[in-house]
Design a protein around this motif. Structure first.
Motif, short mmCIF file in Angstrom:
data_model
loop_
_atom_site.label_atom_id
_atom_site.label_comp_id
_atom_site.label_asym_id
_atom_site.label_seq_id
_atom_site.Cartn_x
_atom_site.Cartn_y
_atom_site.Cartn_z
N SER A 286 -34.93 0.27 -3.35
CA SER A 286 -35.03 -1.11 -3.85
C SER A 286 -34.83 -2.13 -2.74
CB SER A 286 -34.01 -1.34 -4.97
OG SER A 286 -32.69 -1.11 -4.52
N VAL A 287 -34.21 -1.74 -1.62
CA VAL A 287 -34.01 -2.68 -0.53
C VAL A 287 -35.35 -3.15 0.04
CG1 VAL A 287 -33.88 -0.96 1.35
CG2 VAL A 287 -32.62 -3.12 1.53
N CYS A 288 -36.40 -2.32 -0.07
CA CYS A 288 -37.73 -2.73 0.40
C CYS A 288 -38.24 -3.93 -0.41
CB CYS A 288 -38.71 -1.57 0.28
SG CYS A 288 -38.28 -0.14 1.31
N TYR A 289 -38.04 -3.88 -1.72
CA TYR A 289 -38.47 -4.99 -2.57
C TYR A 289 -37.55 -6.20 -2.42
CZ TYR A 289 -41.67 -1.66 -4.70
OH TYR A 289 -42.66 -0.74 -4.92
N LEU A 290 -36.28 -5.95 -2.11
CA LEU A 290 -35.37 -7.06 -1.81
C LEU A 290 -35.89 -7.83 -0.60
CD1 LEU A 290 -32.61 -8.62 -2.00
CD2 LEU A 290 -31.77 -6.93 -0.35
N LYS A 291 -36.25 -7.10 0.45
CA LYS A 291 -36.73 -7.75 1.67
C LYS A 291 -38.01 -8.52 1.39
CE LYS A 291 -37.54 -6.91 6.58
NZ LYS A 291 -37.61 -5.90 7.65
N GLN A 292 -38.91 -7.94 0.59
CA GLN A 292 -40.14 -8.65 0.23
C GLN A 292 -39.82 -9.94 -0.53
OE1 GLN A 292 -42.61 -6.90 -2.82
NE2 GLN A 292 -44.48 -7.75 -1.93
N LEU A 293 -38.88 -9.85 -1.46
CA LEU A 293 -38.51 -11.01 -2.27
C LEU A 293 -38.04 -12.17 -1.42
CD1 LEU A 293 -37.82 -12.27 -5.10
CD2 LEU A 293 -35.54 -11.27 -4.81
N VAL A 294 -37.17 -11.91 -0.44
CA VAL A 294 -36.56 -13.01 0.31
C VAL A 294 -37.41 -13.45 1.50
CG1 VAL A 294 -34.27 -12.27 -0.41
CG2 VAL A 294 -35.12 -11.54 1.81
N MET A 295 -38.34 -12.60 1.97
CA MET A 295 -39.13 -12.97 3.14
C MET A 295 -40.47 -13.60 2.76
SD MET A 295 -37.03 -12.19 5.46
CE MET A 295 -38.01 -12.46 6.94
N ALA A 296 -40.89 -13.50 1.49
CA ALA A 296 -42.17 -14.06 1.07
C ALA A 296 -42.13 -15.58 1.14
CB ALA A 296 -42.51 -13.60 -0.34
N GLN A 297 -43.27 -16.19 1.47
CA GLN A 297 -43.38 -17.64 1.54
C GLN A 297 -43.52 -18.23 0.14
OE1 GLN A 297 -43.15 -19.39 4.32
NE2 GLN A 297 -43.12 -17.67 5.74
N GLY A 298 -43.16 -19.50 -0.02
CA GLY A 298 -43.32 -20.18 -1.30
C GLY A 298 -42.49 -19.52 -2.38
N GLU A 299 -43.05 -19.45 -3.58
CA GLU A 299 -42.33 -18.86 -4.69
C GLU A 299 -42.14 -17.37 -4.50
OE1 GLU A 299 -40.96 -20.44 -7.27
OE2 GLU A 299 -41.55 -22.30 -6.31
N GLY A 300 -43.17 -16.70 -3.93
CA GLY A 300 -43.06 -15.28 -3.68
C GLY A 300 -43.07 -14.47 -4.96
N PRO A 301 -42.86 -13.15 -4.85
CA PRO A 301 -42.90 -12.29 -6.03
C PRO A 301 -41.66 -12.46 -6.89
CG PRO A 301 -42.25 -11.03 -4.10
CD PRO A 301 -42.58 -12.41 -3.61
N GLU A 302 -41.79 -12.12 -8.16
CA GLU A 302 -40.63 -12.08 -9.04
C GLU A 302 -39.80 -10.84 -8.70
OE1 GLU A 302 -39.46 -14.19 -11.47
OE2 GLU A 302 -40.98 -15.56 -10.66
N PRO A 303 -38.46 -10.93 -8.74
CA PRO A 303 -37.65 -9.74 -8.43
C PRO A 303 -37.86 -8.67 -9.49
CG PRO A 303 -36.27 -11.55 -9.26
CD PRO A 303 -37.64 -12.11 -9.04
N ILE A 304 -38.03 -7.42 -9.05
CA ILE A 304 -38.15 -6.32 -9.99
C ILE A 304 -36.76 -5.99 -10.53
CG2 ILE A 304 -40.21 -5.45 -8.83
CD1 ILE A 304 -38.48 -3.25 -7.64
#
Length: 385
Positions: A286-304
């Motif tokens: 899940s840390v991979c999706y955490l990193k995606q969540l916080v590094m994405a620009q703008g609104e970014g993805p919703e947290p899984i």
């Protein structure tokens, strides 16, 4: 209505008197002072230079329309180009200490392109970073006198399709889209990666394939370019066919593919790439999706759901606390390579020791320790069954 402090996330009852920013609430004068370094750029911004400075400070693509028009974001046709342009301004303003006011002056005078070139070319070639070469290839983004690429999305699609087919392409973009629409999602993901790689780009955190092809394992932009070169050697040099790439991706065998094509050393230079890709494209820590969540620009993805539960977002009582927690993790991922480790953060998470681990990496202000101790609780370690 309850408000969270913009600096620490605690309940707040004081609002900045100098502006109308809806989130500019504070619990104390100290917190307002502490947040001023960032808030001063959004507190009644007077020029697009202020909006650009705020975007650089937050590492976010600006949302002010005139700022996007003045500084090239409106002409950049893709999130990859916009992210690269933002990286160029971050290097110019934060690393090279060119003031936003000066950048604005160049823009008004019509000398923005020339002055960016002069500033970066004064540095040794190895010190100019990766965004300056991108800028030299894409000056049309900042110079409206230069033509933008013709149908850039179609050109990207056509490049990738030639590799997919293994022969010169004669299909129209509509014909390509019609054929690929029935493909499995994993096959279309491989095609999209090929489109980017053959256009000298690589995935950004806004894209799912940033995780599924292992870019989330990269420590920084330099690492991401290094991994992109591994895929480039596979795809552009003809070391493997599209079907080989797709089969390896589909069967969680990308690392084995790298090894079989003589790319073991290059892949091993990316710490934890093998751990991230061993179950791709279906299962990831899940840390991979955490990193995606916080590094994405703008609104970014919703947290899984797993990120929400594992990393404390389920404990946030308002948007202020969510932002506070995201900023903390973003700060951790930005630490020097010797201090931060993706998998050590994952291990601390499943051991229920997030607060202790984070406290060793980041000096938490005494007044913030209580709120972070609450936010960083999770259901781990799980009881033995």
């Amino acid at each position: 209505m309850n408000h969270g402090c913009k600096a620490c996330g605690k309940p707040a009852s004081k609002r900045c008197a100098g502006c109308t920013v809806s989130t500019a609430w504070y619990c104390s004068t100290d917190c307002q002072r502490r947040n001023w370094t960032e808030h001063r750029f959004e507190c009644c911004p007077r020029t697009t230079a202020d909006h650009l400075a705020l975007a650089v400070r937050k590492n976010l693509i600006p949302d002010d329309l005139q700022t996007c028009e003045d500084f090239g974001f409106a002409r950049a046709f893709s999130i990859e180009n916009k992210s690269s342009l933002l990286g160029l301004y971050i290097g110019l303003i934060e690393r090279l200490q060119v003031s936003p006011k000066k950048v604005r002056q160049w823009q008004i005078e019509g000398t923005l392109v020339e002055n960016i070139k002069a500033t970066f070319s004064a540095l040794p070639a190895h010190s100019r970073g990766g965004y300056y070469p991108w800028f030299l290839r894409n000056q049309w983004v900042l110079d409206p006198r230069l033509p933008a690429p013709r149908n850039p999305a179609n050109e990207m699609l056509t490049r990738g399709w030639q590799y997919v087919r293994g022969r010169p392409n004669t299909d129209s973009p509509d014909r390509i889209a019609a054929e690929t629409s029935s493909w499995p999602e994993e096959k279309r993901a491989c095609q999209f990666l090929c489109n980017l790689i053959l256009s000298q780009m690589h995935p950004s955190p806004e894209l799912d394939i940033w995780v599924t092809f292992g870019f989330c394992a990269c420590h920084d932009e330099e690492d991401e370019r290094r991994l992109a070169r591994v895929y480039t050697q596979l795809i552009q040099s003809g070391k493997c066919t599209f079907e080989e790439l797709y089969r390896a991706y589909q069967t969680s065998a990308l690392i084995a593919l790298f090894n079989s094509k003589g790319l073991r050393a290059q892949a091993e230079s990316i710490l934890h790439l093998d751990e991230v890709l061993k179950s791709s494209p279906r299962v990831f820590p899940s840390v991979c999706y955490l990193k995606q969540l916080v590094m994405a620009q703008g609104e970014g993805p919703e947290p899984i759901p797993s990120v929400t539960a594992d990393y404390g977002f389920i404990n946030c009582v308002d948007d202020g606390e969510t932002t506070l927690l995201k900023d903390l993790y973003r700060q951790i991922f930005a630490l020097p390579r010797a201090r931060t480790d993706l998998m050590k953060l994952h291990v601390a998470c499943i051991q229920g020791k997030l607060y202790d681990y984070v406290g060793r990496l980041v000096k938490l202000q005494k007044r913030d320790q209580k709120v972070f101790k609450r936010l960083l609780k999770n259901p781990y370690p799980l009881p033995n069954v």
